[in-house]
Scaffold this motif. Structure first.
Motif, mmCIF file in Angstrom:
data_model
loop_
_atom_site.group_PDB
_atom_site.id
_atom_site.type_symbol
_atom_site.label_atom_id
_atom_site.label_comp_id
_atom_site.label_asym_id
_atom_site.label_seq_id
_atom_site.Cartn_x
_atom_site.Cartn_y
_atom_site.Cartn_z
ATOM 1 N N ILE A 34 -84.560 116.669 -52.734
ATOM 2 C CA ILE A 34 -85.683 117.571 -52.968
ATOM 3 C C ILE A 34 -85.319 119.039 -52.719
ATOM 4 C CG2 ILE A 34 -87.434 115.831 -52.475
ATOM 5 C CD1 ILE A 34 -87.699 117.122 -49.667
ATOM 6 N N CYS A 35 -84.060 119.302 -52.461
ATOM 7 C CA CYS A 35 -83.637 120.653 -52.087
ATOM 8 C C CYS A 35 -83.963 121.704 -53.142
ATOM 9 C CB CYS A 35 -82.150 120.669 -51.773
ATOM 10 S SG CYS A 35 -81.779 119.813 -50.219
ATOM 11 N N GLU A 36 -83.954 121.319 -54.396
ATOM 12 C CA GLU A 36 -84.252 122.278 -55.454
ATOM 13 C C GLU A 36 -85.675 122.823 -55.324
ATOM 14 O OE1 GLU A 36 -84.653 121.997 -60.194
ATOM 15 O OE2 GLU A 36 -82.719 121.326 -59.390
ATOM 16 N N GLY A 37 -86.581 122.036 -54.781
ATOM 17 C CA GLY A 37 -87.962 122.465 -54.604
ATOM 18 C C GLY A 37 -88.253 123.135 -53.275
ATOM 19 N N ASN A 73 -71.252 99.514 -49.028
ATOM 20 C CA ASN A 73 -71.262 100.855 -49.605
ATOM 21 C C ASN A 73 -72.644 101.478 -49.467
ATOM 22 O OD1 ASN A 73 -68.624 100.623 -50.370
ATOM 23 N ND2 ASN A 73 -69.088 99.969 -52.450
ATOM 24 N N ARG A 74 -72.665 102.678 -48.967
ATOM 25 C CA ARG A 74 -73.928 103.397 -48.824
ATOM 26 C C ARG A 74 -74.034 104.450 -49.914
ATOM 27 N NH1 ARG A 74 -76.129 103.684 -42.987
ATOM 28 N NH2 ARG A 74 -75.286 101.770 -42.140
ATOM 29 N N ARG A 75 -75.268 104.713 -50.303
ATOM 30 C CA ARG A 75 -75.491 105.744 -51.311
ATOM 31 C C ARG A 75 -75.174 107.110 -50.711
ATOM 32 N NH1 ARG A 75 -81.527 104.758 -53.404
ATOM 33 N NH2 ARG A 75 -81.916 104.592 -51.181
ATOM 34 N N PRO A 76 -74.682 108.033 -51.538
ATOM 35 C CA PRO A 76 -74.469 109.386 -51.023
ATOM 36 C C PRO A 76 -75.814 110.027 -50.675
ATOM 37 C CG PRO A 76 -73.951 109.268 -53.374
ATOM 38 C CD PRO A 76 -74.272 107.884 -52.919
ATOM 39 N N VAL A 77 -75.817 110.775 -49.572
ATOM 40 C CA VAL A 77 -77.040 111.391 -49.069
ATOM 41 C C VAL A 77 -76.831 112.897 -48.986
ATOM 42 C CG1 VAL A 77 -78.572 111.524 -47.080
ATOM 43 C CG2 VAL A 77 -77.657 109.325 -47.772
ATOM 44 N N HIS A 112 -81.367 114.991 -46.490
ATOM 45 C CA HIS A 112 -81.078 113.623 -46.052
ATOM 46 C C HIS A 112 -81.678 112.553 -46.958
ATOM 47 C CE1 HIS A 112 -79.352 115.359 -42.492
ATOM 48 N NE2 HIS A 112 -80.469 116.038 -42.309
ATOM 49 N N ARG A 113 -81.846 112.877 -48.219
ATOM 50 C CA ARG A 113 -82.330 111.912 -49.211
ATOM 51 C C ARG A 113 -81.171 111.541 -50.126
ATOM 52 N NH1 ARG A 113 -88.047 111.783 -50.182
ATOM 53 N NH2 ARG A 113 -89.111 112.956 -48.575
ATOM 54 N N PRO A 114 -81.257 110.375 -50.764
ATOM 55 C CA PRO A 114 -80.174 109.965 -51.660
ATOM 56 C C PRO A 114 -79.963 110.991 -52.777
ATOM 57 C CG PRO A 114 -81.676 108.144 -51.249
ATOM 58 C CD PRO A 114 -82.299 109.366 -50.656
ATOM 59 N N THR A 115 -78.701 111.320 -53.021
ATOM 60 C CA THR A 115 -78.377 112.273 -54.092
ATOM 61 C C THR A 115 -77.848 111.537 -55.307
ATOM 62 O OG1 THR A 115 -76.183 112.586 -53.191
ATOM 63 C CG2 THR A 115 -77.830 114.185 -52.556
ATOM 64 N N PRO A 116 -78.042 112.039 -56.472
ATOM 65 C CA PRO A 116 -78.896 113.184 -56.823
ATOM 66 C C PRO A 116 -80.339 112.765 -57.134
ATOM 67 C CG PRO A 116 -77.675 112.523 -58.761
ATOM 68 C CD PRO A 116 -77.263 111.582 -57.626
#
Length: 107
Positions: A19-22, A2-6, A11-15
């Motif tokens: 870093i999209c909020e910044g 199982n992979r973490r959601p990205v 392309h970073r692990p969510t949540p």
């Protein structure tokens, strides 16, 4: 396995690490500056470190006419001729600044 959601954008692990909020909602067009990144081909191939490299973040923040990515091993051979001409032929307009990561242990 199982992979973490990205996150599809950064392309970073969510949540946890997204870093999209910044990041800016629209890419920034620099008025008086161009950012040129000289990148070694081996760095591009480091898939495991993709989310930690600065180039993908720059690509999310800066417009394509403000950011120039040059991948190559040798400065004179692999760098876009237009970039080199700007630096060498118009030094009064283009003042290059070299920024690079420091080595571990350096102060």
């Amino acid at each position: 396995k199982n992979r973490r959601p990205v996150c599809a954008r950064c392309h970073r692990p969510t949540p946890q690490a997204c870093i999209c909020e910044g990041l800016p909602t629209e890419r920034i067009r620099l008025q008086c500056t161009e950012v040129v990144v000289l990148q070694h081909p081996l760095e591009v191939k480091q898939h495991k470190a993709t989310s930690h490299r600065s180039v993908p973040i720059l690509e999310l923040c800066l417009s394509t006419d403000s950011l120039h990515l040059c991948v190559g091993r040798r400065l004179g051979e692999d760098i876009d001729a237009g970039i080199l001409e700007k630096i060498h032929r118009q030094p009064q307009l283009y003042q290059p600044v070299l920024v690079f990561p420091r080595l571990k242990g350096d102060i």
